[in-house]
Design a protein around this motif. Sequence first.
Motif, PDB file in Angstrom:
ATOM      1  N   ALA A   1     -12.232   6.792  12.631  1.00  0.00           N
ATOM      2  CA  ALA A   1     -11.631   7.623  11.583  1.00  0.00           C
ATOM      3  C   ALA A   1     -10.126   7.652  11.776  1.00  0.00           C
ATOM      4  N   ARG A   2      -9.410   7.680  10.654  1.00  0.00           N
ATOM      5  CA  ARG A   2      -7.953   7.762  10.733  1.00  0.00           C
ATOM      6  C   ARG A   2      -7.414   8.514   9.518  1.00  0.00           C
ATOM      7  N   PHE A   3      -6.349   9.262   9.755  1.00  0.00           N
ATOM      8  CA  PHE A   3      -5.688  10.027   8.698  1.00  0.00           C
ATOM      9  C   PHE A   3      -4.537   9.220   8.112  1.00  0.00           C
TER      10      PHE A   3
ATOM     11  N   ASP B   1       3.027   6.304  -6.244  1.00  0.00           N
ATOM     12  CA  ASP B   1       3.750   5.552  -5.228  1.00  0.00           C
ATOM     13  C   ASP B   1       3.236   5.871  -3.834  1.00  0.00           C
ATOM     14  N   GLN B   2       2.869   7.119  -3.597  1.00  0.00           N
ATOM     15  CA  GLN B   2       2.309   7.484  -2.297  1.00  0.00           C
ATOM     16  C   GLN B   2       0.902   6.913  -2.117  1.00  0.00           C
ATOM     17  N   ILE B   3       0.153   6.837  -3.204  1.00  0.00           N
ATOM     18  CA  ILE B   3      -1.172   6.203  -3.146  1.00  0.00           C
ATOM     19  C   ILE B   3      -1.041   4.750  -2.703  1.00  0.00           C
ATOM     20  N   LYS B   4      -0.118   4.015  -3.324  1.00  0.00           N
ATOM     21  CA  LYS B   4       0.060   2.598  -2.983  1.00  0.00           C
ATOM     22  C   LYS B   4       0.397   2.417  -1.517  1.00  0.00           C
ATOM     23  N   THR B   5       1.293   3.244  -1.008  1.00  0.00           N
ATOM     24  CA  THR B   5       1.685   3.146   0.393  1.00  0.00           C
ATOM     25  C   THR B   5       0.510   3.423   1.317  1.00  0.00           C
ATOM     26  N   ALA B   6      -0.233   4.502   1.044  1.00  0.00           N
ATOM     27  CA  ALA B   6      -1.363   4.862   1.893  1.00  0.00           C
ATOM     28  C   ALA B   6      -2.438   3.788   1.885  1.00  0.00           C
ATOM     29  N   PHE B   7      -2.748   3.241   0.717  1.00  0.00           N
ATOM     30  CA  PHE B   7      -3.813   2.242   0.644  1.00  0.00           C
ATOM     31  C   PHE B   7      -3.379   0.926   1.285  1.00  0.00           C
ATOM     32  N   SER B   8      -2.118   0.611   1.235  1.00  0.00           N
ATOM     33  CA  SER B   8      -1.616  -0.562   1.945  1.00  0.00           C
ATOM     34  C   SER B   8      -1.817  -0.397   3.446  1.00  0.00           C
ATOM     35  N   GLU B   9      -1.568   0.807   3.953  1.00  0.00           N
ATOM     36  CA  GLU B   9      -1.760   1.086   5.376  1.00  0.00           C
ATOM     37  C   GLU B   9      -3.240   1.053   5.749  1.00  0.00           C
ATOM     38  N   ILE B  10      -4.090   1.557   4.852  1.00  0.00           N
ATOM     39  CA  ILE B  10      -5.535   1.526   5.112  1.00  0.00           C
ATOM     40  C   ILE B  10      -6.029   0.095   5.234  1.00  0.00           C
ATOM     41  N   ILE B  11      -5.570  -0.771   4.338  1.00  0.00           N
ATOM     42  CA  ILE B  11      -6.013  -2.169   4.361  1.00  0.00           C
ATOM     43  C   ILE B  11      -5.535  -2.865   5.633  1.00  0.00           C
ATOM     44  N   LYS B  12      -4.334  -2.528   6.093  1.00  0.00           N
ATOM     45  CA  LYS B  12      -3.857  -3.096   7.358  1.00  0.00           C
ATOM     46  C   LYS B  12      -4.743  -2.653   8.518  1.00  0.00           C
ATOM     47  N   TRP B  13      -5.214  -1.415   8.447  1.00  0.00           N
ATOM     48  CA  TRP B  13      -6.058  -0.873   9.507  1.00  0.00           C
ATOM     49  C   TRP B  13      -7.469  -1.459   9.488  1.00  0.00           C
TER      50      TRP B  13
ATOM     51  N   LEU C   1      -7.603   7.627 -11.401  1.00  0.00           N
ATOM     52  CA  LEU C   1      -7.295   6.304 -11.941  1.00  0.00           C
ATOM     53  C   LEU C   1      -6.503   5.474 -10.941  1.00  0.00           C
ATOM     54  N   PHE C   2      -5.473   6.068 -10.354  1.00  0.00           N
ATOM     55  CA  PHE C   2      -4.578   5.270  -9.521  1.00  0.00           C
ATOM     56  C   PHE C   2      -5.127   5.017  -8.121  1.00  0.00           C
ATOM     57  N   THR C   3      -5.951   5.910  -7.591  1.00  0.00           N
ATOM     58  CA  THR C   3      -6.614   5.584  -6.323  1.00  0.00           C
ATOM     59  C   THR C   3      -7.660   4.495  -6.553  1.00  0.00           C
ATOM     60  N   SER C   4      -8.342   4.553  -7.682  1.00  0.00           N
ATOM     61  CA  SER C   4      -9.318   3.497  -7.999  1.00  0.00           C
ATOM     62  C   SER C   4      -8.619   2.150  -8.145  1.00  0.00           C
ATOM     63  N   GLN C   5      -7.484   2.150  -8.818  1.00  0.00           N
ATOM     64  CA  GLN C   5      -6.710   0.915  -8.983  1.00  0.00           C
ATOM     65  C   GLN C   5      -6.337   0.329  -7.627  1.00  0.00           C
ATOM     66  N   ALA C   6      -5.871   1.180  -6.714  1.00  0.00           N
ATOM     67  CA  ALA C   6      -5.461   0.708  -5.392  1.00  0.00           C
ATOM     68  C   ALA C   6      -6.646   0.229  -4.567  1.00  0.00           C
ATOM     69  N   ALA C   7      -7.775   0.941  -4.659  1.00  0.00           N
ATOM     70  CA  ALA C   7      -8.938   0.583  -3.851  1.00  0.00           C
ATOM     71  C   ALA C   7      -9.587  -0.704  -4.325  1.00  0.00           C
ATOM     72  N   VAL C   8      -9.704  -0.864  -5.636  1.00  0.00           N
ATOM     73  CA  VAL C   8     -10.396  -2.038  -6.192  1.00  0.00           C
ATOM     74  C   VAL C   8      -9.698  -3.331  -5.805  1.00  0.00           C
ATOM     75  N   ALA C   9      -8.392  -3.274  -5.605  1.00  0.00           N
ATOM     76  CA  ALA C   9      -7.654  -4.474  -5.186  1.00  0.00           C
ATOM     77  C   ALA C   9      -8.144  -5.004  -3.848  1.00  0.00           C
ATOM     78  N   ALA C  10      -8.796  -4.139  -3.063  1.00  0.00           N
ATOM     79  CA  ALA C  10      -9.274  -4.556  -1.743  1.00  0.00           C
ATOM     80  C   ALA C  10     -10.793  -4.538  -1.644  1.00  0.00           C
ATOM     81  N   MET C  11     -11.491  -4.406  -2.784  1.00  0.00           N
ATOM     82  CA  MET C  11     -12.953  -4.363  -2.798  1.00  0.00           C
ATOM     83  C   MET C  11     -13.546  -5.711  -3.172  1.00  0.00           C
ATOM     84  N   THR C  12     -14.708  -5.987  -2.623  1.00  0.00           N
ATOM     85  CA  THR C  12     -15.471  -7.173  -3.005  1.00  0.00           C
ATOM     86  C   THR C  12     -16.794  -6.714  -3.626  1.00  0.00           C
TER      87      THR C  12
END
Length: 248
Positions: free
Chosen positions: A46-48, A57-69, A108-119
């Motif tokens: 788990a990570r915060f 803009d904060q959503i994009k940053t957070a989801f980029s960090e999640i994908i790196k993790w 809408l915007f969290t879904s947009q960010a998440a779907v970019a990394a979903m299969t």
Amino acid sequence: MHTIVVTGGSKGLGATITKAFHAAGNRVAIVSRNDSGLAADLGDRARFFHADVSKPDQIKTAFSEIIKWSGSIDVLVNNAGYSGWQPLEKITEEFWDQMIDTNLKSILFTSQAAVAAMTRGGAIINISSLAGKRGSANNSVYCASKFGVNGITQSLAKELGGRGIRVNAVCPVYLRTPGLEEALQEKDSPTKGGDLTSYLDEFAKTQTALGVLPTEQQVADTCVFLASAAAGAITGQCINVDCGVLPQ
């Protein structure tokens, strides 16, 4: 191991959802404005990640960090939101903007960010409300936000289905979280500033089929089910977890 993102996952219902997915063996990313220490308590899986989900803009940053993790995102649970009652004559543009941005725009915007990394096999679960299916007095802005959540849920289910991504919503009735307790103490809320326990007990007795209100754990368990292969044929649904308040 799957990666689950839970917005507002550090307290209240969100914390219960986070714990349920973690207990099922998943890696969980908590996205919230404040770190309650839950991720540290749960350990390495788990990570915060800090973000105000009303700000894309904060959503994009957070989801980029999640994908790196984690490398990918398998499930997004859009839980962040809040309740508040205001009669028509008291509604301000600020109240409208805060409610819509937090409860609806974020979906809408969290879904947009998440779907970019979903299969294929990915899932989005939106925490909506019974207020997304029926209106109530002094609740027009909150109801508008949750009706909107249900609309986004149905639309994205159609849009993302071809990519093997399922989208559903969970619509609870009252859950006794700290946030709801605070909102229900307002004089414009259904309690009219009266005793909260008495109001909820009477509501459960007179409005539900089972005579009780749902628990946070029951909502969390529904989310875990909807994310699983067992729910592989379920998408575009807004499922009531309401002990029979609104049979459909």
